[in-house]
Design a protein around this motif. Structure first.
Motif, PDB file in Angstrom:
ATOM      1  N   ALA A  18       0.819  -1.208   0.000  1.00 51.64           N
ATOM      2  CA  ALA A  18       0.000   0.000   0.000  1.00 51.64           C
ATOM      3  C   ALA A  18       0.852   1.256   0.000  1.00 51.64           C
ATOM      4  CB  ALA A  18      -0.918  -0.003   1.219  1.00 51.64           C
ATOM      5  N   ARG A  22       1.762   0.997  -4.686  1.00 53.85           N
ATOM      6  CA  ARG A  22       0.445   1.513  -5.054  1.00 53.85           C
ATOM      7  C   ARG A  22       0.448   2.023  -6.498  1.00 53.85           C
ATOM      8  NH1 ARG A  22      -3.366   5.367  -1.437  1.00 53.85           N
ATOM      9  NH2 ARG A  22      -4.707   6.176  -3.082  1.00 53.85           N
ATOM     10  N   GLU A  23      -0.723   1.989  -7.108  1.00 55.48           N
ATOM     11  CA  GLU A  23      -0.871   2.526  -8.460  1.00 55.48           C
ATOM     12  C   GLU A  23      -0.660   4.043  -8.444  1.00 55.48           C
ATOM     13  OE1 GLU A  23      -4.322   2.961 -11.931  1.00 55.48           O
ATOM     14  OE2 GLU A  23      -4.743   1.915 -10.044  1.00 55.48           O
ATOM     15  N   GLY A 103      -2.495   9.477   0.555  1.00 56.91           N
ATOM     16  CA  GLY A 103      -2.567   8.747  -0.709  1.00 56.91           C
ATOM     17  C   GLY A 103      -1.582   9.281  -1.734  1.00 56.91           C
ATOM     18  N   GLN A 106       1.937   8.107  -0.751  1.00 57.77           N
ATOM     19  CA  GLN A 106       2.065   6.693  -1.113  1.00 57.77           C
ATOM     20  C   GLN A 106       2.273   6.533  -2.618  1.00 57.77           C
ATOM     21  OE1 GLN A 106      -1.606   5.140   0.358  1.00 57.77           O
ATOM     22  NE2 GLN A 106      -0.883   4.879   2.464  1.00 57.77           N
ATOM     23  N   SER A 107       1.515   7.285  -3.393  1.00 61.16           N
ATOM     24  CA  SER A 107       1.604   7.197  -4.846  1.00 61.16           C
ATOM     25  C   SER A 107       2.978   7.636  -5.346  1.00 61.16           C
ATOM     26  CB  SER A 107       0.508   8.066  -5.474  1.00 61.16           C
ATOM     27  OG  SER A 107       0.425   7.862  -6.863  1.00 61.16           O
ATOM     28  N   SER A 110       5.630   5.009  -4.354  1.00 61.82           N
ATOM     29  CA  SER A 110       5.481   3.811  -5.185  1.00 61.82           C
ATOM     30  C   SER A 110       6.079   4.027  -6.567  1.00 61.82           C
ATOM     31  CB  SER A 110       3.997   3.435  -5.312  1.00 61.82           C
ATOM     32  OG  SER A 110       3.441   3.142  -4.048  1.00 61.82           O
TER      33      SER A 110
END
Length: 201
Positions: A18, A22-23, A103, A106-107, A110
């Protein structure tokens, strides 16, 4: 969970999908980066309208026979007059809720991981406050313009990095979307990864 290699260690680092798998959400990252930058704007620009200006309001010519009718010289069409649409102090901040902010971080992490731009190290303790030696360290590691993320950065590391262009040092609690997006590469310690996962998980 995913396994990541750590420079100088035989043990793999287990991290959450996560946080580092993540995408990539370009729209979310863009929105959060813009909001973060706007929050730093002072917004203190101020200009005067004709009503804000000091000076006489005396009618300066007769009503008829002189062309256009004017009441005073403070009108915007005159040199030295007020601004027609004057800038006023304003707040540029945009609301971004906590879930969106996390988010976006995280993105970004990633995507940096997918591109191989994060170097994971066991530790990055630095006691020599010399810029030259730190630059040599980066050259040996094969990284350019890095963002160094540690659990608790030392003062010597800050002093050594401050004269290197495009090199930044952050504590794990102090990472932000703008510094992550602007970094060509990231050096992150294992302890910093654990702190970041606690925050973002």
């Amino acid at each position: 969970m995913m396994e990541l290699s750590v420079v100088g260690s035989n043990e793999a680092l287990s991290v959450s999908d996560a946080v580092f798998g993540r995408e990539f959400r370009e729209d979310l990252v863009h929105q959060v980066v813009v909001a973060y930058r706007n929050a730093g704007r002072a917004g203190t620009k101020a200009q005067l309208t004709r009503s804000d200006m000091s000076g006489t309001t005396k009618k300066f010519k007769k009503q008829k026979g002189g062309g256009a009718r004017h009441g005073d010289y403070r009108a915007p069409i005159f040199v030295g007059g007020g601004r027609a649409f004057a800038a006023k102090p304003r707040d540029f901040s945009q609301k971004v809720n906590r879930k969106m902010y996390r988010g976006a971080i995280q993105s970004i992490l990633s995507e940096l991981n997918r591109q191989g731009r994060i170097t994971f190290v066991s530790s990055f303790e630095w006691t020599d406050a010399k810029t030259k030696s730190l630059a040599a360290k980066f050259k040996d590691m094969g990284v350019e313009r890095p963002l160094i993320v540690t659990e608790d950065a030392s003062e010597a590391l800050f002093l050594a990095a401050r004269n290197l262009p495009y090199v930044q040092v952050r504590d794990a609690q102090g990472i932000d979307p703008v510094s992550l997006v602007g970094a060509r590469s990231v050096i992150m310690t294992v302890d910093a990864v654990k702190k970041i996962e606690e925050w973002l998980a």
